[in-house]
Design an enzyme around this catalytic site. Structure first.
Site, short mmCIF file in Angstrom:
data_model
loop_
_atom_site.label_atom_id
_atom_site.label_comp_id
_atom_site.label_asym_id
_atom_site.label_seq_id
_atom_site.Cartn_x
_atom_site.Cartn_y
_atom_site.Cartn_z
N ARG A 123 0.81 -1.22 0.00
CA ARG A 123 0.00 0.00 0.00
C ARG A 123 0.85 1.27 0.00
O ARG A 123 0.33 2.35 -0.27
CB ARG A 123 -0.95 -0.01 1.20
CG ARG A 123 -2.17 -0.88 0.99
CD ARG A 123 -3.07 -0.89 2.21
NE ARG A 123 -2.54 -1.77 3.26
CZ ARG A 123 -3.07 -1.88 4.47
NH1 ARG A 123 -4.11 -1.14 4.81
NH2 ARG A 123 -2.56 -2.71 5.36
N GLU B 16 -9.38 -9.63 14.10
CA GLU B 16 -8.88 -8.75 13.05
C GLU B 16 -10.04 -8.05 12.34
O GLU B 16 -11.16 -8.58 12.28
CB GLU B 16 -8.05 -9.55 12.04
CG GLU B 16 -6.79 -10.16 12.61
CD GLU B 16 -5.84 -9.11 13.13
OE1 GLU B 16 -5.58 -8.11 12.42
OE2 GLU B 16 -5.36 -9.27 14.27
N ASN C 200 41.71 37.20 4.44
CA ASN C 200 40.56 37.77 3.74
C ASN C 200 40.54 37.22 2.31
O ASN C 200 41.51 37.39 1.56
CB ASN C 200 40.65 39.29 3.68
CG ASN C 200 39.41 39.89 3.00
OD1 ASN C 200 38.39 40.11 3.63
ND2 ASN C 200 39.52 40.15 1.70
#
Length: 453
Positions: A16, A155, A377
């Site tokens: 599913r 069930e 930098n």
């Protein structure tokens, strides 16, 4: 002390789900469902764990590794048949066996412990974990007699219309006396609409034998959600997210919008940190104290130091120090290490590199396979050219160097301590310490060119 065993049912393909991924491997908050279960069971002082595998057996084993033993259910003939596959490993052993479905990722250690304690205190041969819900469709119903004693479980497919009105459901989690379980399983038949061997039939068998069958009802139905399709998967995700977020809020973490914040269960977050909307924290990520994370930021398997800001950026498998600023729109790829007080700004990509304390690359740079020292930098548009089409090479930028805008550093190359690289340079040779490197064509103006053309 009574020995504890566990059987994890993880053999189903999950038709599913309509997916090529086997059901128990579908993730909830970034972790496969079956892994959630194994994680919780390991905290319950389980002596032996057996995972029943079938479809996708090797992939399930790949996720769980040596944390559990495995038994193969070659044919899926029901839950009773699945448990029987563990008989060779567990039969004739004295103790308690917990049976848990691998598609119930929200089940907690606290509930498992409470179930075991209830089982022991009632001297039961079997104890069912039940829950109450106003929407019982799809679940097995727990049927009790007038005295409240459990008689059997029916069930959904086999229930009568009257039985379908019962709202106490079987969660699919049980405790059994181990030896009694395997003896009773041999008497389970498959005379039902599915032609399968149901584990819940053991309950009715034990009842007829005059054995004690108990039930422990959890207060939180959502904890027992079994995931059979994508709708249930999304519900499990929702409740797991809510649980995790509330835990961290109680630990002193601020959430600007909990509904838009996603955290995996193995993440750790320091107090007084603020998580902004769109933040996603995955894997074994550690976030320090007093940080600002987000908005729209993903951090995976990384460590972030204290008082660091990461906004609108991606950080994977990296180490980030304290008082660091990252983003917006930065990308830290694996094996990146940033020391304290580093600044990485807009549209900077880092990979397999390190930056020393106080260094910065403020915008529009790619720095890969590099060792960058402290107080460096790196100007806008700079690139470490690390790949020749076959191999990667290292770039080194030593402490205090200044890399001008639009510079290409062709690896392998070293820029010495305190040196300057002029903007627009393509550097192919090492730059000595405290030097200026200029590697660009001199400007030449062709006056009158346009008019002549």
């Amino acid at each position: 002390m009574i020995k504890r065993f566990a059987i994890v049912l993880a053999a189903g393909k999950g038709t599913r789900m309509k997916s090529d991924l086997y059901k128990v491997l579908h993730p909830v908050c970034g972790k496969p469902m079956v892994q959630h279960i194994v994680d919780q069971l390991e905290q319950c002082q389980i002596d032996e764990m057996v995972t029943i595998v079938g479809h996708g057996a090797e992939k399930v084993k790949g996720h769980l590794g040596e944390r559990t033993q495995y038994a193969l259910q070659a044919e899926q003939l029901g839950t009773g048949h699945a448990v029987m596959q563990a008989e060779q490993m567990l039969k004739n052993k004295q103790g308690i066996t917990m049976v848990v479905c691998g598609d119930t990722p929200l089940l907690t250690r606290e509930t498992m412990d409470a179930l075991i304690e209830h089982h022991e205190s009632t001297n039961a041969k079997a104890t069912i974990l039940t829950a109450y819900t106003n929407e019982p469709t799809g679940y097995g119903r727990v049927l009790r007699d007038s005295a409240g004693t459990v008689e059997k479980i029916v069930e959904q497919k086999d229930a009568s219309e009257v039985e379908k009105q019962v709202k106490e459901i079987n969660t699919g989690t049980y405790c059994f006396d181990n030896e009694t379980l395997f003896e009773a399983l041999k008497r389970v038949g498959n005379n039902n609409t599915q032609g399968e061997y149901y584990l819940p039939d053991v309950i009715e068998i034990l009842q007829k034998d005059g054995e004690i069958v108990a039930a422990y009802q959890t207060e939180d139905f959502h904890e027992t959600i079994g995931v059979n399709d994508r709708v249930a998967l999304s519900q499990a995700e929702k409740w797991m997210k809510k649980r995790i977020n509330e835990k961290w809020m109680r630990e002193g973490v601020s959430f600007i919008d909990p509904e838009q914040t996603y955290i995996s269960p193995d993440v750790t977050i320091g107090k007084d940190t603020t998580l902004h909307p769109g933040t996603v924290l995955l894997g074994e990520t550690i976030i320090g104290e007093r940080c600002q994370i987000g908005p729209h930021t993903e951090v995976k398997n990384s460590k972030i130091g204290d008082e660091t800001v990461v906004k609108q950026s991606v950080v994977h498998s990296s180490l980030v120090g304290n008082w660091v600023a990252i983003g917006p729109f930065s990308h830290l790829r694996p094996e990146t290490t940033l020391a304290d007080h580093v600044r990485v700004g807009n549209f900077v990509e880092l990979k397999k590199m390190s930056m020393g304390q106080g260094s910065k690359a403020s915008h529009l740079s790619y720095l890969g396979d590099a060792e960058i020292g402290a107080s460096v930098n790196v100007g806008c548009g700079s690139i470490t050219v690390n790949y020749d089409g076959e191999k990667k090479y290292l770039t080194k930028i030593e402490d205090g160097a200044f890399i001008g805008c639009n510079s290409n550093l062709i690896a392998p190359v070293t820029v010495g301590k305190g040196s300057y690289v002029a903007a627009g340079s393509t550097i192919t040779d090492n730059v000595p310490q405290e030097s200026l490197a200029i590697a660009r064509e001199r400007q030449s103006n062709k006056e009158g060119y346009v008019k002549k053309k």
